[in-house]
Design a protein around this motif. Structure first.
Motif, PDB file in Angstrom:
ATOM      1  N   PRO A  66     -45.841 -24.496  26.172  1.00 32.53           N
ATOM      2  CA  PRO A  66     -45.686 -25.001  27.541  1.00 32.53           C
ATOM      3  C   PRO A  66     -45.243 -26.468  27.607  1.00 32.53           C
ATOM      4  CG  PRO A  66     -47.719 -23.742  27.355  1.00 32.53           C
ATOM      5  CD  PRO A  66     -47.175 -23.917  25.965  1.00 32.53           C
ATOM      6  N   ARG A  67     -45.577 -27.249  26.597  1.00 29.75           N
ATOM      7  CA  ARG A  67     -45.128 -28.655  26.572  1.00 29.75           C
ATOM      8  C   ARG A  67     -43.608 -28.751  26.499  1.00 29.75           C
ATOM      9  NH1 ARG A  67     -47.233 -32.739  22.728  1.00 29.75           N
ATOM     10  NH2 ARG A  67     -46.314 -34.048  24.306  1.00 29.75           N
ATOM     11  N   MET A  68     -42.978 -27.743  25.924  1.00 30.66           N
ATOM     12  CA  MET A  68     -41.522 -27.751  25.797  1.00 30.66           C
ATOM     13  C   MET A  68     -40.830 -27.512  27.133  1.00 30.66           C
ATOM     14  SD  MET A  68     -40.909 -28.437  22.629  1.00 30.66           S
ATOM     15  CE  MET A  68     -42.361 -29.475  22.686  1.00 30.66           C
ATOM     16  N   ALA A  69     -41.585 -27.072  28.149  1.00 31.22           N
ATOM     17  CA  ALA A  69     -41.008 -26.813  29.472  1.00 31.22           C
ATOM     18  C   ALA A  69     -40.506 -28.094  30.133  1.00 31.22           C
ATOM     19  CB  ALA A  69     -42.030 -26.109  30.368  1.00 31.22           C
ATOM     20  N   ARG A  70     -40.899 -29.241  29.618  1.00 25.88           N
ATOM     21  CA  ARG A  70     -40.396 -30.499  30.195  1.00 25.88           C
ATOM     22  C   ARG A  70     -38.917 -30.719  29.877  1.00 25.88           C
ATOM     23  NH1 ARG A  70     -43.702 -32.807  25.766  1.00 25.88           N
ATOM     24  NH2 ARG A  70     -42.348 -34.039  24.425  1.00 25.88           N
ATOM     25  N   PHE A  71     -38.375 -29.912  28.948  1.00 26.53           N
ATOM     26  CA  PHE A  71     -36.958 -29.960  28.620  1.00 26.53           C
ATOM     27  C   PHE A  71     -36.247 -28.795  29.299  1.00 26.53           C
ATOM     28  CE2 PHE A  71     -39.227 -31.745  24.938  1.00 26.53           C
ATOM     29  CZ  PHE A  71     -38.682 -33.017  24.939  1.00 26.53           C
ATOM     30  N   ARG A  72     -34.988 -28.984  29.628  1.00 27.20           N
ATOM     31  CA  ARG A  72     -34.204 -27.879  30.189  1.00 27.20           C
ATOM     32  C   ARG A  72     -34.071 -26.770  29.155  1.00 27.20           C
ATOM     33  NH1 ARG A  72     -29.348 -28.617  33.954  1.00 27.20           N
ATOM     34  NH2 ARG A  72     -31.147 -28.695  35.288  1.00 27.20           N
ATOM     35  N   ALA A  73     -33.893 -27.146  27.888  1.00 27.03           N
ATOM     36  CA  ALA A  73     -33.787 -26.166  26.811  1.00 27.03           C
ATOM     37  C   ALA A  73     -34.091 -26.865  25.489  1.00 27.03           C
ATOM     38  CB  ALA A  73     -32.391 -25.564  26.770  1.00 27.03           C
ATOM     39  N   THR A  74     -34.540 -26.071  24.521  1.00 27.03           N
ATOM     40  CA  THR A  74     -34.659 -26.557  23.143  1.00 27.03           C
ATOM     41  C   THR A  74     -33.895 -25.590  22.244  1.00 27.03           C
ATOM     42  OG1 THR A  74     -36.725 -25.355  22.697  1.00 27.03           O
ATOM     43  CG2 THR A  74     -36.920 -27.618  23.549  1.00 27.03           C
ATOM     44  N   PHE A  75     -33.492 -26.107  21.088  1.00 28.13           N
ATOM     45  CA  PHE A  75     -32.717 -25.307  20.144  1.00 28.13           C
ATOM     46  C   PHE A  75     -33.096 -25.764  18.743  1.00 28.13           C
ATOM     47  CE2 PHE A  75     -29.128 -23.963  17.661  1.00 28.13           C
ATOM     48  CZ  PHE A  75     -28.629 -22.841  18.295  1.00 28.13           C
ATOM     49  N   HIS A  76     -33.903 -24.970  18.079  1.00 27.89           N
ATOM     50  CA  HIS A  76     -34.365 -25.282  16.719  1.00 27.89           C
ATOM     51  C   HIS A  76     -33.469 -24.551  15.720  1.00 27.89           C
ATOM     52  CE1 HIS A  76     -37.820 -26.604  18.993  1.00 27.89           C
ATOM     53  NE2 HIS A  76     -38.323 -27.156  17.898  1.00 27.89           N
ATOM     54  N   LEU A  77     -32.731 -25.295  14.932  1.00 29.06           N
ATOM     55  CA  LEU A  77     -31.827 -24.733  13.937  1.00 29.06           C
ATOM     56  C   LEU A  77     -32.420 -24.971  12.551  1.00 29.06           C
ATOM     57  CD1 LEU A  77     -29.080 -23.434  13.322  1.00 29.06           C
ATOM     58  CD2 LEU A  77     -28.136 -25.752  13.205  1.00 29.06           C
ATOM     59  N   LEU A  78     -32.726 -23.875  11.849  1.00 33.22           N
ATOM     60  CA  LEU A  78     -33.362 -23.973  10.538  1.00 33.22           C
ATOM     61  C   LEU A  78     -32.321 -24.099   9.438  1.00 33.22           C
ATOM     62  CD1 LEU A  78     -36.125 -21.277  10.963  1.00 33.22           C
ATOM     63  CD2 LEU A  78     -36.271 -23.736  11.368  1.00 33.22           C
ATOM     64  N   GLY A  79     -32.708 -24.846   8.407  1.00 29.04           N
ATOM     65  CA  GLY A  79     -31.843 -25.038   7.247  1.00 29.04           C
ATOM     66  C   GLY A  79     -32.487 -24.447   6.011  1.00 29.04           C
ATOM     67  N   GLN A  80     -32.421 -25.175   4.922  1.00 28.96           N
ATOM     68  CA  GLN A  80     -32.948 -24.673   3.655  1.00 28.96           C
ATOM     69  C   GLN A  80     -34.472 -24.599   3.693  1.00 28.96           C
ATOM     70  OE1 GLN A  80     -31.404 -27.608   4.084  1.00 28.96           O
ATOM     71  NE2 GLN A  80     -32.264 -29.179   2.768  1.00 28.96           N
ATOM     72  N   ALA A  81     -34.979 -23.742   2.823  1.00 30.55           N
ATOM     73  CA  ALA A  81     -36.427 -23.581   2.673  1.00 30.55           C
ATOM     74  C   ALA A  81     -36.743 -23.448   1.189  1.00 30.55           C
ATOM     75  CB  ALA A  81     -36.906 -22.347   3.435  1.00 30.55           C
ATOM     76  N   ASP A  82     -37.859 -24.013   0.802  1.00 32.04           N
ATOM     77  CA  ASP A  82     -38.319 -23.938  -0.581  1.00 32.04           C
ATOM     78  C   ASP A  82     -39.771 -23.484  -0.548  1.00 32.04           C
ATOM     79  OD1 ASP A  82     -38.331 -24.262  -3.374  1.00 32.04           O
ATOM     80  OD2 ASP A  82     -39.093 -26.313  -3.193  1.00 32.04           O
ATOM     81  N   TYR A  83     -40.068 -22.394  -1.274  1.00 25.62           N
ATOM     82  CA  TYR A  83     -41.416 -21.838  -1.272  1.00 25.62           C
ATOM     83  C   TYR A  83     -41.999 -21.864  -2.676  1.00 25.62           C
ATOM     84  CZ  TYR A  83     -40.067 -20.138   3.310  1.00 25.62           C
ATOM     85  OH  TYR A  83     -39.644 -20.067   4.615  1.00 25.62           O
ATOM     86  N   HIS A  84     -43.290 -22.151  -2.753  1.00 28.03           N
ATOM     87  CA  HIS A  84     -44.060 -22.069  -3.997  1.00 28.03           C
ATOM     88  C   HIS A  84     -45.068 -20.950  -3.777  1.00 28.03           C
ATOM     89  CE1 HIS A  84     -42.205 -25.710  -5.521  1.00 28.03           C
ATOM     90  NE2 HIS A  84     -42.257 -26.122  -4.266  1.00 28.03           N
ATOM     91  N   LEU A  85     -44.868 -19.851  -4.476  1.00 29.23           N
ATOM     92  CA  LEU A  85     -45.550 -18.606  -4.158  1.00 29.23           C
ATOM     93  C   LEU A  85     -46.782 -18.344  -5.009  1.00 29.23           C
ATOM     94  CD1 LEU A  85     -42.338 -16.452  -3.697  1.00 29.23           C
ATOM     95  CD2 LEU A  85     -43.639 -17.684  -1.958  1.00 29.23           C
TER      96      LEU A  85
END
Length: 150
Positions: A66-85
């Motif tokens: 709900p805090r994000m509603a203060r923006f007209r829109a958000t756009f989260h673009l993900l890049g690389q990920a590194d996992y230690h399993l």
């Protein structure tokens, strides 16, 4: 990485994708499903400082979409990920460029955050969940936004 790790890696990547999607859509219920009930999310801006904000547990985490509603829109673009399993609580680091379009029509802006999510994961009710997310903000920019039709 052993032969069975791609399935776990994909499950953890799905959590990152779900986080971006549910935040951008304001989907609080979907957002909360990504987290263990006792999860903690902390904001670090700049990344090498103590947390500026900490959310603990799903009740507290429910305040984020709900805090994000203060923006007209958000756009989260993900890049690389590194996992230690290794072990029962794998860890990961996921890169993200998060755009936040201002709500007003006069001189709209795009507040851009360059983020690394440093995560710890745990199984809950048979599925992987985020147990801890440290939001490390490397830097930010404010840019003019050029909405369509302008």
């Amino acid at each position: 990485m052993s032969a069975d790790d791609p399935g776990r890696r994909q499950a953890l990547w799905s959590l990152a994708l779900g986080y971006a999607r549910t935040v951008d859509r304001g989907d609080t219920a979907g957002f909360l499903e990504l987290f263990a009930p006792d999860a903690e999310l902390s904001m670090h801006n700049p990344p090498d400082t103590e947390a500026t904000t900490v959310y603990r547990g799903r009740g507290d985490l429910a305040r984020i979409p709900p805090r994000m509603a203060r923006f007209r829109a958000t756009f989260h673009l993900l890049g690389q990920a590194d996992y230690h399993l290794d072990g029962d609580e794998p860890t990961g680091e996921v890169y993200c460029v998060a755009h936040h379009r201002s709500a007003g029509d006069d001189d709209p802006t795009d507040y851009v955050m360059f983020i690394r999510y440093r995560d710890r994961y745990r199984r809950h009710d048979g599925a992987w969940r985020i147990a801890e997310r440290r939001v490390l903000v490397d830097w930010t920019e404010t840019r003019p936004a050029n909405p369509p039709g302008r």
